[in-house]
Design an enzyme around this catalytic site. Structure first.
Site, PDB file in Angstrom:
ATOM      1  N   GLN A 196      11.433  -6.841  26.503  1.00  0.00           N
ATOM      2  CA  GLN A 196      10.777  -6.878  27.808  1.00  0.00           C
ATOM      3  C   GLN A 196      10.846  -5.501  28.477  1.00  0.00           C
ATOM      4  O   GLN A 196      11.922  -4.921  28.617  1.00  0.00           O
ATOM      5  CB  GLN A 196      11.466  -7.939  28.694  1.00  0.00           C
ATOM      6  CG  GLN A 196      10.817  -8.145  30.037  1.00  0.00           C
ATOM      7  CD  GLN A 196       9.436  -8.778  29.948  1.00  0.00           C
ATOM      8  OE1 GLN A 196       9.213  -9.744  29.220  1.00  0.00           O
ATOM      9  NE2 GLN A 196       8.491  -8.235  30.688  1.00  0.00           N
TER      10      GLN A 196
ATOM     11  N   ASP B 103       3.982  -7.691  20.694  1.00  0.00           N
ATOM     12  CA  ASP B 103       3.373  -7.096  21.892  1.00  0.00           C
ATOM     13  C   ASP B 103       2.289  -6.081  21.508  1.00  0.00           C
ATOM     14  O   ASP B 103       1.518  -5.650  22.364  1.00  0.00           O
ATOM     15  CB  ASP B 103       4.448  -6.362  22.721  1.00  0.00           C
ATOM     16  CG  ASP B 103       4.723  -7.071  24.040  1.00  0.00           C
ATOM     17  OD1 ASP B 103       3.906  -7.934  24.433  1.00  0.00           O
ATOM     18  OD2 ASP B 103       5.747  -6.751  24.677  1.00  0.00           O
TER      19      ASP B 103
ATOM     20  N   LYS C 201       8.148 -17.430  29.055  1.00  0.00           N
ATOM     21  CA  LYS C 201       7.881 -17.259  27.620  1.00  0.00           C
ATOM     22  C   LYS C 201       8.715 -18.247  26.818  1.00  0.00           C
ATOM     23  O   LYS C 201       8.216 -18.873  25.882  1.00  0.00           O
ATOM     24  CB  LYS C 201       8.197 -15.822  27.183  1.00  0.00           C
ATOM     25  CG  LYS C 201       7.127 -14.830  27.615  1.00  0.00           C
ATOM     26  CD  LYS C 201       7.568 -13.393  27.475  1.00  0.00           C
ATOM     27  CE  LYS C 201       6.510 -12.459  28.091  1.00  0.00           C
ATOM     28  NZ  LYS C 201       6.970 -11.084  28.269  1.00  0.00           N
TER      29      LYS C 201
END
Ligand code: NDP
Length: 299
Positions: free
Chosen positions: A97, A120, A53
Site C-alpha cells: 500500500q 497493482d 480490500k
C-alpha cells in the site's frame, strides 16, 4: 438530452461476480488465488483501503493475508517481507500500500515485487510491457476504466480519446490502454495550451487530474463518453458547518446535459479499482499455474 449514467457500482459488482465464478472454477483445479497486502504505518485512509480490500478478497472466495508493519520499519525489513512473499507459492498477488513512510523509496520497493505478482501493475517491467503491447499486469484504476468503456462502447478502434492527466498510476497507463484499443490518443496536462479545444475533439474523455469540477460542459463534444476518475473533497456548507462532499474532476451537473454517457462521482470509477485488483489476482494465479485466464478481465 441527458447522458446515460455509467453505474460503476453495478458494473463493479458484475466484474466481482465474474471473478468469483472464475475463482470457484480454479478451486476445482486445486488452485486458490491468494492476495497479500502489506501496509506500513498508520495512515487512516490506507487502513480503510486495506480493510476494504480484505473484505472483497474474502467475498470473492480467495485467500487474503494482511501484513501490518509499524511506521518505523526499516526499508530492509520491508524488502525482506516482499522477498518472503515473492517466494511463497500460495501468494499470487502482492500489493504494498502506497504511500510508504518518507524514509523508504517507493520505486525500489515496488520494483522488488516479483513482476508476475505485481497486481497493482506499477513494476517497471509491467509498465514497459504495457507500453510495448505485451501481456502485463495493468494498474487497476485505468484497467477498470477500459473495461467500462469496452462494456459501454464495444469496439473503441478509431475513436478520438483525450486523457487529462499524465500520472504514472492513472493518466499514462490509461493512454497506453486506449492506444492498445487503436484509439487516437491525446494526453493533456497542466502545460497543455487551450485544453478546452483539445478535449472538445474527443469521443472519449478520461479526466484524472485532481481538480474539482474542472471539466466544463463547453469542453465536451455532444455525445462523448466521459469517464471521471477524480476524487476531490470540497466544503459542503449546505450539509452543515465544516461538512464536506466528494466531487470529481468533471462538472457533472452541466456535462451530463451534453455528454452521451458519464460516470458519476462517487459511484463511477471508484468501485472498479478493487474489482480490478481481484481480477488481476485471478489472472496472476492462472498465469502462475498455466491455466486459461478469465476472459475480458485482463488485457
Ligand atoms: P496526480 O496528481 O499524480 O496527477 C494529476 C495530473 O493532472 C498531472 O499529470 C497534472 O499535470 C494534471 N493536471 C493538474 N492540474 C491540471 C490542469 N489545471 N489542467 C490540466 N492538467 C492538470 O493525480 P493522480 O493521477 O494520482 O489522480 C488523479 C485523480 O484521480 C485524483 O483526484 C485522485 O484522487 C483520483 N484517483 C482515483 C482513483 C480511483 O477512483 N480509484 C485511483 C487513483 C486516483 P502535470 O503532470 O503537468 O503536473
Amino acid at each position: 438530452m441527458s447522458a446515460i449514467i455509467l453505474n460503476g457500482k453495478s458494473f463493479g459488482a458484475r466484474l466481482r461476480e465474474r471473478v468469483a465464478e472464475h475463482v470457484a472454477g480454479l478451486k476445482t483445479e486445486g488452485v486458490v488465488p491468494g492476495l497479500a497486502v502489506v501496509l506500513v504505518g498508520e495512515d487512516p485512509a490506507s487502513q480503510i483501503y486495506v480493510r476494504n480490500k480484505g473484505i472483497a478478497v474474502k467475498e470473492a472466495g480467495m485467500n487474503g493475508w494482511e501484513y501490518r508493519m509499524p511506521a518505523e520499519t526499516s526499508e530492509a525489513d520491508l524488502l525482506a517481507k516482499v522477498e518472503e512473499l515473492n517466494n511463497d507459492p500460495a501468494v499470487h498477488g502482492i500489493l504494498v500500500q502506497l504511500p510508504l513512510p518518507k524514509h523508504m523509496d517507493d520505486t525500489k520497493v515496488i520494483n522488488a515485487i516479483a513482476p508476475e505478482k505485481d497486481v497493482d501493475g506499477f513494476h517497471i517491467l509491467n509498465v514497459g510491457k504495457l507500453a510495448t503491447g505485451q501481456k502485463a499486469m495493468v494498474s487497476c484504476t485505468p484497467l477498470g476504466c477500459l473495461l467500462l468503456l469496452r462494456d459501454h462502447l464495444g469496439d473503441l478502434s478509431g475513436k478520438e480519446a483525450v486523457v487529462i492527466g499524465r500520472s504514472n498510476i492513472v493518466g499514462k497507463p490509461m493512454a497506453q490502454l486506449l492506444l492498445g484499443e487503436s484509439c487516437t490518443v491525446t494526453i493533456a496536462h497542466s502545460r497543455t495550451k487551450d485544453i478546452a479545444e483539445v478535449v472538445r475533439r474527443a469521443d472519449i474523455v478520461v479526466a484524472a487530474v485532481g481538480r474539482p469540477m474542472m471539466v466544463q460542459a463547453d469542453w465536451i463534444k455532444p455525445g462523448a463518453t466521459v469517464i471521471d476518475v477524480g476524487i476531490n473533497r470540497i466544503p459542503a456548507p449546505e450539509k452543515g458547518e465544516g461538512k464536506t462532499r466528494v466531487v470529481g474532476d468533471v462538472d457533472f451537473e452541466s456535462v451530463v446535459e451534453v455528454a452521451g454517457a458519464i460516470t458519476p462521482v462517487p459511484g463511477g470509477v471508484g468501485p472498479l479499482t478493487i474489482a480490478c485488483l481481484l481480477a488481476n489476482t485471478v489472472t496472476a494465479a492462472c498465469r502462475a499455474h498455466g491455466l486459461p485466464e478469465p476472459e475480458g478481465l485482463a488485457v
